[in-house]
Design a protein around this motif. Structure first.
Motif: not given
Length: 224
Positions: A102-109, A111-114, A141-150, A190-193
């Motif tokens: 989900l994060a791969c599809e939904r993460i925002t710029p 969130e990537l910066e954070e 680190f992991h919380d940002i990814i989880y949040k990015a799932t929306n 990070c790079e993969a996301l």
């Protein structure tokens, strides 16, 4: 009894919940050690409360598996076992896979910066940083990814699991070599996301969780 036990009052919570949260946090962070006895009188004096909320908190902690009752000895902090670890990580792997997809599809710029900032902070702490802050950066680190799932429900489930992992996280972060490996894995994720490369992101997360498992088991074995 640890001298670091400190209770933070919350005007919105009953005293029994404040005591429960205080003891739970102390166990998860390792201030109350595995195998340490929980003496009601000593804890009540330490926190400045009666024995009733202490007793209620211990019952709730037992239900969570953080405390065990020993015959004729009373309550003590549950030990970290390899079986418990494997159970937690089996569940985590499944949820991490969904979170990464989900994060791969939904993460925002933003969130990537954070994520980059947290990853860099973790890297700066790997050699001689404070253990607690390292754990906090790993959690962040992991919380940002989880949040990015929306996905609020997934975030809630992962947050609960994350708290169960805190005791284990402190153990494997004691090893500097492990910290260096984690930093490399964070960078790869990070790079993969950033590239929205699900296959690579999943691969790195699996490696990340597997390496944590090996590091914690090694640490547990060394303590025996």
């Amino acid at each position: 009894m640890t001298t670091d036990l400190e209770m933070h009052m919350d005007e919105y919570l009953p005293l029994r919940d404040v005591v429960f949260n205080t003891l739970r946090r102390a166990i998860l962070k390792g201030d109350l050690k595995p195998g340490e006895r929980l003496m009601e009188i000593a804890l009540a004096e330490k926190l400045g409360v009666s024995r009733t909320p202490i007793r209620e908190a211990i019952r709730k902690l037992e239900l969570e598996g953080l405390v065990v009752m020993a015959p004729r000895k009373g309550a003590k902090v549950a030990s970290i076992t390899e079986r418990d670890l494997n159970d937690v990580l089996e569940v985590r792997k499944g949820m991490e896979e969904l979170a990464i997809r989900l994060a791969c599809e939904r993460i925002t710029p933003e969130e990537l910066e954070e994520l980059d900032k947290v990853e860099q902070r973790f890297l700066s702490l790997t050699e001689n940083g404070d253990l607690t802050e390292l754990a906090e950066m790993d959690v962040a680190f992991h919380d940002i990814i989880y949040k990015a799932t929306n996905n609020k429900r997934l975030v809630q489930l992962l947050s609960n699991l994350r708290e169960q992992m805190y005791r284990y996280r402190i153990e494997y972060l004691k090893d500097i070599a492990v910290r260096r490996t984690l930093a490399q894995e964070h960078r790869a994720i990070c790079e993969a996301l950033r590239k929205k490369d699900k296959e690579s992101a999943l691969k790195y997360v699996y490696v990340h969780v597997d390496n944590q498992q090996k590091a914690i088991i090694r640490s547990l074995n060394e303590q025996e």
